[in-house]
Each structure stands twice: as structure tokens, then as C-alpha cells.
Design an enzyme around this catalytic site. Structure first.
Site, PDB file in Angstrom:
ATOM      1  N   THR A 199       0.879  -1.080  -0.024  1.00  0.00           N
ATOM      2  CA  THR A 199       0.026   0.015  -0.013  1.00  0.00           C
ATOM      3  C   THR A 199       0.803   1.257  -0.127  1.00  0.00           C
ATOM      4  O   THR A 199       1.903   1.250   0.547  1.00  0.00           O
ATOM      5  CB  THR A 199      -0.940  -0.010   1.470  1.00  0.00           C
ATOM      6  OG1 THR A 199      -1.756   1.173   1.032  1.00  0.00           O
ATOM      7  CG2 THR A 199      -0.211   0.211   2.651  1.00  0.00           C
ATOM      8  N   ARG A 200       0.183   2.469  -0.616  1.00  0.00           N
ATOM      9  CA  ARG A 200       0.875   3.803  -0.508  1.00  0.00           C
ATOM     10  C   ARG A 200      -0.045   4.813   0.058  1.00  0.00           C
ATOM     11  O   ARG A 200      -0.006   5.849   0.105  1.00  0.00           O
ATOM     12  CB  ARG A 200       1.548   4.144  -1.865  1.00  0.00           C
ATOM     13  CG  ARG A 200       0.576   3.836  -3.020  1.00  0.00           C
ATOM     14  CD  ARG A 200       0.834   4.499  -4.316  1.00  0.00           C
ATOM     15  NE  ARG A 200       0.349   5.810  -4.442  1.00  0.00           N
ATOM     16  CZ  ARG A 200      -0.866   6.017  -5.060  1.00  0.00           C
ATOM     17  NH1 ARG A 200      -1.457   5.145  -5.825  1.00  0.00           N
ATOM     18  NH2 ARG A 200      -1.447   7.208  -5.218  1.00  0.00           N
ATOM     19  N   HIS A 204      -7.810   1.892   6.582  1.00  0.00           N
ATOM     20  CA  HIS A 204      -9.096   2.003   6.989  1.00  0.00           C
ATOM     21  C   HIS A 204      -9.544   0.435   7.443  1.00  0.00           C
ATOM     22  O   HIS A 204      -8.960  -0.365   6.872  1.00  0.00           O
ATOM     23  CB  HIS A 204     -10.128   3.035   6.295  1.00  0.00           C
ATOM     24  CG  HIS A 204      -9.267   4.295   6.201  1.00  0.00           C
ATOM     25  ND1 HIS A 204      -9.205   5.521   6.911  1.00  0.00           N
ATOM     26  CD2 HIS A 204      -8.873   4.949   4.925  1.00  0.00           C
ATOM     27  CE1 HIS A 204      -8.514   6.428   6.797  1.00  0.00           C
ATOM     28  NE2 HIS A 204      -8.448   6.335   5.647  1.00  0.00           N
ATOM     29  N   HIS A 207      -9.357  -2.007   4.657  1.00  0.00           N
ATOM     30  CA  HIS A 207      -8.406  -2.700   4.530  1.00  0.00           C
ATOM     31  C   HIS A 207      -7.952  -3.712   5.564  1.00  0.00           C
ATOM     32  O   HIS A 207      -7.709  -4.901   5.297  1.00  0.00           O
ATOM     33  CB  HIS A 207      -7.348  -1.823   4.299  1.00  0.00           C
ATOM     34  CG  HIS A 207      -7.290  -0.516   3.324  1.00  0.00           C
ATOM     35  ND1 HIS A 207      -7.820   0.660   3.748  1.00  0.00           N
ATOM     36  CD2 HIS A 207      -7.222  -0.777   1.837  1.00  0.00           C
ATOM     37  CE1 HIS A 207      -7.935   1.528   2.772  1.00  0.00           C
ATOM     38  NE2 HIS A 207      -7.575   0.767   1.733  1.00  0.00           N
ATOM     39  N   ARG A 293      -7.281  -3.931  -7.452  1.00  0.00           N
ATOM     40  CA  ARG A 293      -7.836  -3.292  -8.855  1.00  0.00           C
ATOM     41  C   ARG A 293      -7.075  -2.161  -9.172  1.00  0.00           C
ATOM     42  O   ARG A 293      -6.760  -1.315  -8.170  1.00  0.00           O
ATOM     43  CB  ARG A 293      -9.326  -2.900  -8.389  1.00  0.00           C
ATOM     44  CG  ARG A 293     -10.236  -2.760  -9.489  1.00  0.00           C
ATOM     45  CD  ARG A 293     -11.670  -2.315  -9.170  1.00  0.00           C
ATOM     46  NE  ARG A 293     -12.547  -2.077 -10.085  1.00  0.00           N
ATOM     47  CZ  ARG A 293     -12.241  -0.665 -10.777  1.00  0.00           C
ATOM     48  NH1 ARG A 293     -11.404   0.185 -10.240  1.00  0.00           N
ATOM     49  NH2 ARG A 293     -13.042  -0.495 -11.590  1.00  0.00           N
TER      50      ARG A 293
END
Ligand SMILES: Nc1ncnc2c1ncn2[C@@H]1O[C@H](COP(=O)(O)OS(=O)(=O)O)[C@@H](OP(=O)(O)O)[C@H]1O
Length: 575
Positions: A199-200, A204, A207, A293
Site C-alpha cells: 500500500t501507498r 482504514h 483494508h 484493482r
């Protein structure tokens, strides 16, 4: 058991070269050196710690061409992103970079020698081909194509590196794991299956739910592996994000998850990047990898269309599944069901059941305005971190630059404003009167155009530092030149942090009034020639072209002027 590294052997060059690192360091002092760019530094860290296994250096021309054309190194190993060391023609000549030459690679932050690079070849890349093949189009709307066109130097040099020492870090040191360290960690905890999450962005509840679900379905543990090297321009800074990740780790079932930071320089290359991310996670020991996605997508191209299709990344990873030897976990879009207070994959929600979501844009709006962020969307601890970094407008700092002639009333307006803002509370208020600045910061400066400009830049520097800390800054120099006022605005907006605000107030009291009411007699002295180059007498005052508000003490009282400035701040939601 951690997964087998890509190519079978973890190329931990720091460990490999540890025994000779003292000699390498000694040698590095006598070699010509290059100071790495930020991106090259990130790449070198992953080359030397084994994150980019099987690479042992920066790609030579054969590997580069092969990777660009076929996603494979010249020996056939899958590697989708070119890892190259670009240098200027001038550097190549000055440092005599011929095959066999040894060069020290230095850290741009502290000039420390990190590695010795042995030149294999020097070559000219085909940038257009690189852009089209690797990023999908030679379109500068893609951040890496823009980087390729504007930042990358003319020549690439290929060759292997020997590691002297890893780059030093002073932030979140305990969370930075090399592949070897992470592998030992998994071994120590007897983790057999590990689902890695790239992740970047801040994380929340959705996730957390999706990673927990992915792990439970596979009876695996979770590795939260966010990128803290270079991400997409405009992303939330990594300091804020890591505090968010730390907060969310506490919400995982006991012992399920682990957080480790990845010093990767992302390329936003979508499908190719997803394959690269899978290889990197494999090198860090993960057995499963979640592919999103539009994974590592750069957003819209110059025609307003997405660079890649939403599932291109998942398709490409699937295509190379057998070689990758890491299980792809397709990202499941999770949504909240208020009726049962739970999250479910969007595609599993029965028809007619109400769902709730908050988009990224809506979240940013709520952070900006201070509007509530519901518990079902995030966690208090996460929201608290984000609110600290992105204060709502009524907590953001601002600069009011009051420009006008000497004795135009700007000092009195500034002082009255200070009192009024202090009365309101909530922010510290700083006053930078022209004369104070001249005494405290610019006592050696005169009144030439250059000195006045320098004076304005010093005011801007101080004002930007204060606004970044959330202060209200009232600066009241004469600032007679448009160029200086523009410079103050630019400096404040660029250096004053995420929530910096700037307003130009033109105190347009006519010269005749300023002069007539000048009890200190400076205009009289200037008229007599005792002060040279006095603004309004024998030096120009350029009327501001775009003031946010124009006031005049011959037309309004000081309290009316203060009131109109407060209304300006109010309109901008700052009060
Ligand atoms: N040549 C000349 N021109 C203009 N002003 C002069 C000059 N020499 C001295 N002073 C006095 O210096 C005070 C501060 O000037 P500033 O720093 O605001 O000027 S500038 O913005 O750099 O142009 C300024 O006071 P304030 O207007 O009260 O701030 C002037 O009184």
C-alpha cells in the site's frame, strides 16, 4: 517457512560483502564518486539488501533491452522493470567511466559511501521505447514518463555493486526490515504462509477486513508492507501513513499481522509493477500477495482515460503465476453493511441490502472541513493521526501580507488584527512589522531593489515556518515590488505545509495622506534628500495587480478594515 527468493538465492549483498566492507570503505575514499538521486538511492538499497534478487547491480545494456522488450533479464529470469543508473555525459567523461572503472556510490543525504560500482558498459537508452513498453505510452501525464523525459540523464551505466553499508535511516528504524530480517522473523514465529499487502495510502477498516479475510481463508498471517520510498506525487507523506499503520496494527487479531516498511521507489507501472511487487514480496519471504484493482496505477492519461484496465495487473501476474511462485490474492473490494455492522466483499452482498462507502474525495473533504468520520469507516486512532496531519481549515495556518507605503496605516491595522485574532484564540499570532524585521533579521540590508527582495524572502521563510505550525502570521513590510510579493506567496504556499494559506492585503492609502500625517517626518527628510530612494518619493511602489482585498485608512476606520479582513478569513473557512 519463508518463500524461496526469486532465482533461488537471496542476493543479500550487504551480508555477502560484510567481511570486506572495511577495505571497500577505505578504497571508496580514493575512487571517483557519484551522488545518487533519491530514486537511485531507493533502488540501491533494494539491490544491496536482496529485495531485487536476482539483481546484483544496475542493469547493463543487454539486460535493460531484454527487460524493456520481454520482461526478462538476458538470462531469461523474469524481471519486469528496468533498474538503471543514469548519469550525465559530462559525468561519464569527467570520471572516465570506461569498462572496469570503479566508482563510489554516495548517499545524497549525508554523502556517505554506500557501494562500489564496477562499470560494465555505458549506453544510451531508447527512452521512447522504454516509455511505451514499460509504462504503456510515451505520455508525460504518467509520472514515470515525465521523470524519464525530464529528470533521467542521457546515459545509463551498467555493472555490479559491492556493498559498503546500507543507507542509514533515522525514522521508524524498528519497522525497517531487510528481506533476511523479515525471513528470520517469520521463522522465529513459525509463520508458514504470509499474505503480503502492498500500500501507498492510509489504511482504514475496509483494508483491515480484506487482509484479515484473505489471511483467514488461507490460514495465513498478514504482512502489511507499505512503500515508504517514493510513491505517487501528491500522496499522503510517509510519516503520517506509518503512524496510521501503527494505529491499525493494534486492530488485528492478536499475533495475526506484522508491519514492515519497504524503501521502494514506485514507478506506477500498473501491470508490470504488480509483477515486480510480487517478486519483491517473494524476496521478503511472503507466500501470497494481494494485487489490487488498478494496482500501482498512475491515474488518467493526457486524454483523460486510465492508463491501464482495472484488472490488467491481476491478469499479468496470473500469466506469470508458474514462474513467480507466489500466490496472487485478488483484492476484494469490501463494503460496509449497516444492518449487520460488518464488512463484506461487494460481489457477495445480496441484492437489496443497504451498503455504505466513503470515497477518497469525500474523506479528504471531511478531513479538510473537520466533518465527522464515522466509526464504521475508520478507527478513532487512525482518524486522530490524519486530523493532526491534515488539520481542518479553522486550524490551518495563514499569512496576511499587508503591503503599502510607509505610514499608510498598515502597522496599525496589523496590530489591531493581532489583538482581534488573539481575542478569538485557537492559533498563535505572529506579527512581522517592517521595522521589526529590518532590526531583527535584515539589519545589514539597505533599500536597493535587490535588498528589498531579499528582505521579503526572509519574511517569507519565517512566515512559512510559522504557518506550517498552524500560526496566523501578519507581515507588514512596504514590499513595493510585485516580484517580491509573488515570491512571498510562492514560498509560503510551497514550504508552509499541506494547509498553508496566503492573502495579499493592499493598504492603498494615498501618498498625500501618508505624507501629510507622517509624524516621524521620514517623507520630509526624503523630500529634503536626506534619505535616498524612499518609496513614494524617489523610489517606485508598484500597485499590486491581484490583491485579495484593498483597504484605505482615508475611507474606512481601522476597525472597519480589521472587520473586512476577518470576513475574508471567515469566507475562506479559516476562522
Ligand atoms: N529608502 C527607504 N524606503 C522605504 N522605507 C525606508 C527607507 N529607508 C528607511 N525606511 C524605513 O524602513 C522601514 C522598513 O521598510 P521595509 O523593510 O518595510 O521596506 S521594504 O519592504 O524592504 O521595501 C520603513 O518603515 P515602515 O513603512 O513603517 O515599515 C521605513 O520607515
Amino acid at each position: 517457512m519463508a518463500n524461496t527468493p526469486h532465482g533461488g538465492i537471496l542476493k543479500d549483498l550487504v551480508a555477502r560483502d560484510e567481511k570486506i566492507s572495511a577495505e571497500l570503505k577505505e578504497e571508496s575514499h580514493s575512487l571517483p564518486g557519484i551522488v545518487l538521486t533519491e530514486r537511485q538511492l531507493c533502488d540501491l538499497e533494494l539491490i544491496t539488501n536482496g529485495g531485487f534478487s536476482p539483481l546484483e547491480g544496475f542493469m547493463n545494456e543487454r539486460d535493460y533491452t531484454s527487460v524493456v522488450e520481454t520482461l526478462r533479464l538476458a538470462d531469461g529470469a523474469l524481471f519486469p522493470i528496468p533498474i538503471t543508473l543514469d548519469v550525465s555525459r559530462e559525468t561519464v567523461e569527467r570520471l572516465s567511466m570506461v569498462p572496469g572503472a570503479r566508482i563510489t556510490l554516495r548517499d545524497p543525504r549525508d554523502d556517505e559511501p554506500l557501494a562500489i560500482f564496477t562499470v560494465e558498459d555505458v549506453y544510451t537508452p531508447d527512452r521512447v521505447k522504454e516509455a511505451i513498453n514499460v509504462y504503456g505510452a510515451d505520455d508525460p501525464a504518467h509520472p514515470s514518463v515525465s521523470y524519464l523525459r525530464n529528470r533521467v540523464q542521457d546515459l545509463y551505466i551498467g555493472g555490479k555493486v559491492q556493498a559498503i553499508q546500507p543507507p542509514s535511516h533515522f525514522d521508524y528504524v524498528a519497522l525497517r526490515y531487510t528481506p533476511s530480517e523479515l525471513r528470520s522473523h517469520f521463522k522465529k514465529l513459525s509463520w508458514r504462509k504470509v499474505v503480503a499487502f502492498q500500500t501507498r495510502n492510509p489504511m482504514h477498516r475496509a483494508h483491515r477486513e480484506l487482509t484479515v479475510r484473505a489471511a483467514r481463508q488461507r490460514q495465513a498471517n498478514v504482512l502489511i508492507h507499505p512503500v515508504v520510498g517514493l510513491t505517487k506525487p501528491g500522496d499522503v507523506d510517509h510519516y503520517t501513513r506509518v503512524r496510521v499503520y501503527e494505529a491499525i496494527m493494534a486492530k488485528y487479531p492478536n499475533g495475526m499481522g506484522h508491519l514492515a516498511l519497504l524503501p521502494l521507489a514506485m514507478r506506477m507501472a500498473g501491470p508490470r509493477e504488480a509483477v515486480w511487487h510480487a517478486i519483491i514480496r517473494k524476496n521478503y519471504g511472503a507466500t501470497h500477495f494481494i494485487v489490487g484493482r488498478d494496482h500501482a496505477g498512475p491515474g488518467k492519461n493526457s486524454q483523460g482515460k486510465d492508463f491501464y484496465g482495472p484488472y490488467d495487473a491481476q491478469d499479468l501476474v496470473t500469466q506469470y503465476h508458474d514462474e513467480l511462485q507466489i500466490e496472487m490474492v485478488p483484492f476484494q473490494q469490501m463494503t460496509y453493511l449497516p444492518s449487520t455492522d460488518e464488512y463484506q466483499p461487494v460481489d457477495e452482498v445480496p441484492k437489496g441490502v443497504q451498503t455504505l462507502d466513503i470515497s477518497g474525495t469525500e474523506l479528504r473533504r471531511r478531513l479538510r472541513t473537520g466533518a465527522p468520520i464515522p466509526d464504521w469507516f475508520s478507527y478513532d486512532a487512525v482518524v486522530k493521526v490524519l486530523r493532526e496531519s491534515y488539520p481542518p481549515r479553522n486550524k490551518q495556518g495563514f499569512v496576511l501580507l499587508l503591503t503599502g507605503l510607509h505610514n499608510s496605516g498598515k502597522d496599525n491595522i496589523a496590530k489591531a488584527l493581532q489583538v482581534t485574532l488573539n481575542q478569538q484564540g485557537g492559533r498563535s499570532v505572529s506579527l512581522l512589522l517592517g521595522e521589526t524585521v529590518r532590526q531583527e533579521l535584515s539589519s545589514e540590508l539597505g533599500f536597493s531593489a535587490e535588498d528589498r527582495h531579499l528582505n521579503a524572502q526572509r519574511i517569507a521563510f519565517v512566515a512559512a515556518e510559522l504557518t506550517r505550525a498552524g500560526a496566523a502570521v501578519i507581515a507588514a513590510p512596504i514590499a513595493p515590488h510585485e516580484r517580491s510579493r509573488e515570491a512571498v506567496k510562492d514560498i509560503v504556499l510551497q514550504s508552509g505545509g499541506a494547509g498553508a494559506n496566503f492573502f495579499l492585503v493592499h493598504v492603498a492609502t494615498p501618498l498625500a495622506h501618508c505624507e501629510k500625517s507622517d509624524r516621524r517626518g521620514l517623507y520630509a527628510k526624503a523630500r529634503r534628500g536626506e534619505i535616498k530612494g524612499f518609496t513614494g518619493v524617489d523610489d517606485v511602489y508598484e500597485t499590486p495587480e491581484k490583491a485579495d482585498i484593498t483597504v484605505d485608512v482615508t475611507k474606512q476606520s481601522i476597525s472597519e478594515i480589521v472587520h473586512s479582513i476577518l470576513l475574508l478569513l471567515e469566507t475562506n473557512a479559516l476562522l
